[in-house]
Design a protein around this motif. Structure first.
Motif, PDB file in Angstrom:
ATOM      1  N   THR A   1       0.663   3.968  -3.072  1.00 25.15           N
ATOM      2  CA  THR A   1       0.465   5.388  -2.762  1.00 25.15           C
ATOM      3  C   THR A   1       1.497   6.250  -3.467  1.00 25.15           C
ATOM      4  O   THR A   1       1.168   7.320  -4.020  1.00 25.15           O
TER       5      THR A   1
ATOM      6  N   MET B   1      -6.963   6.272  -9.476  1.00 26.84           N
ATOM      7  CA  MET B   1      -6.873   5.580  -8.194  1.00 26.84           C
ATOM      8  C   MET B   1      -7.628   4.253  -8.235  1.00 26.84           C
ATOM      9  O   MET B   1      -7.161   3.239  -7.687  1.00 26.84           O
TER      10      MET B   1
ATOM     11  N   TRP C   1       0.826  -1.206   0.000  1.00 34.36           N
ATOM     12  CA  TRP C   1       0.000   0.000   0.000  1.00 34.36           C
ATOM     13  C   TRP C   1       0.862   1.257   0.000  1.00 34.36           C
ATOM     14  O   TRP C   1       0.464   2.296  -0.539  1.00 34.36           O
ATOM     15  N   ILE C   2       2.041   1.195   0.591  1.00 41.27           N
ATOM     16  CA  ILE C   2       2.963   2.337   0.509  1.00 41.27           C
ATOM     17  C   ILE C   2       3.425   2.529  -0.927  1.00 41.27           C
ATOM     18  O   ILE C   2       3.491   3.656  -1.448  1.00 41.27           O
TER      19      ILE C   2
ATOM     20  N   GLY D   1       0.666   8.866  -6.429  1.00 39.57           N
ATOM     21  CA  GLY D   1       1.019  10.274  -6.288  1.00 39.57           C
ATOM     22  C   GLY D   1       1.789  10.808  -7.484  1.00 39.57           C
ATOM     23  O   GLY D   1       1.533  11.925  -7.960  1.00 39.57           O
TER      24      GLY D   1
END
Length: 306
Positions: free
Chosen positions: A232, A270, A228-229, A236
């Protein structure tokens, strides 16, 4: 008096006759200051003005860029028409990939990298590579998660390739098509909206997906927090490219419509990234039991019941 006669001025009626008689003579032409010369050397001034327009980004240079982007002259049913979409060199592809990985605030991705020569070569192979990266990494991730379990029998899931291809290519073509249609419609309502061609929008979306190729490979790590990091960070970077590219195209529109357009673009992006992570990597997989062990157990149970 002979000396005075020698000092008298003589009037020459025909200068051409004098030059013919004396080729070595030097002539001086005196022109009226108010008379405009017929021949002027103007290339230096013209070139300087063009350089200033290019640096300042005036309307003339913008029109030149737009005309340069519309250089497809072959009919659409010929092979040459589609061949021009793949006329790009390695340096341009790498430069556009670098631009998609390092978005610069205040810089337009289309104006810096795409408008001079939009292509489909980079987006096509980026999407193809991403499809296989997601499918193969998803299979390896499933194998590593259940590695060491006695009841687990690994079976490659080739259907993930077709599912990933459908999702990625549908997103890379249908979303740009819808966005292009929306911008054309809004351009008919608000005349000062910046217009992007369909090819330019597809090119932007294709290169914005490159960050997910290394991200999909790193998703093999069997740690949900790490995954999940990574998603993200990728979201971004790629979302910033899309937002900074299409914000100049809608900022002159109604404020609510402009913000809703950018939010929709980011939300769809997303949805793609989170959906791929959840389906191909975090979805619970059924343990595959070997058929040789399942059959005897069923036979024993049937004997006991009888």
């Amino acid at each position: 008096m002979a000396a005075v006669d020698d000092l008298q001025f003589e009037e020459f009626a025909d200068s051409a006759t004098s030059l013919a008689a004396n080729p070595d003579a030097t002539t001086i032409s005196i022109e009226d200051p108010g008379e405009t010369p017929k021949h002027q050397s103007g290339p230096s001034r013209g070139s300087g003005r063009e350089e200033d327009d290019e640096l300042l980004g005036n309307d003339d240079s913008d029109k030149t860029e737009l005309l340069a982007g519309q250089k497809k002259s072959s009919p659409f049913w010929t092979f040459e028409y589609y061949q021009t979409f793949f006329d790009v060199d390695t340096y341009q592809v790498f430069d556009r990939i670098k631009g998609s990985l390092l978005p610069i605030p205040g810089k337009n991705f289309v104006r810096l990298y795409i408008r001079s020569n939009p292509d489909l070569y980079g987006p096509f192979w980026i999407c193809a590579t991403l499809v296989f990266a997601i499918a193969i990494s998803g299979n390896l991730s499933n194998f590593l998660i259940h590695l060491g379990e006695k009841t687990y029998h690994y079976v490659p899931e080739f259907r993930k390739v077709s599912i990933a291809a459908t999702i990625i290519y549908a997103y890379a073509w249908l979303v740009p098509l819808a966005l292009w249609g929306f911008l054309v419609w809004r351009n008919s309502k608000v005349m000062n909206i910046v217009s992007y061609s369909f090819l330019e929008i597809v090119c932007v979306y294709g290169y914005s997906l490159f960050i997910y190729i290394p991200t999909a490979i790193l998703w093999i790590i069997p740690q949900k927090a790490v995954r999940w990091i990574l998603v993200t960070i990728a979201l971004g970077i790629s979302g910033s490219v899309l937002a900074m590219t299409f914000w100049p195209a809608v900022r002159e529109d109604n404020r609510r419509i402009a913000l809703a357009t950018i939010v929709t673009i980011v939300l769809l992006h997303m949805l793609l990234s989170v959906g791929c992570l959840a389906y191909f990597f975090d979805a619970p997989e059924m343990d595959h039991l070997p058929p040789a062990t399942a059959a005897p157990n069923q036979t024993v149970a049937a004997v006991k019941s009888s």
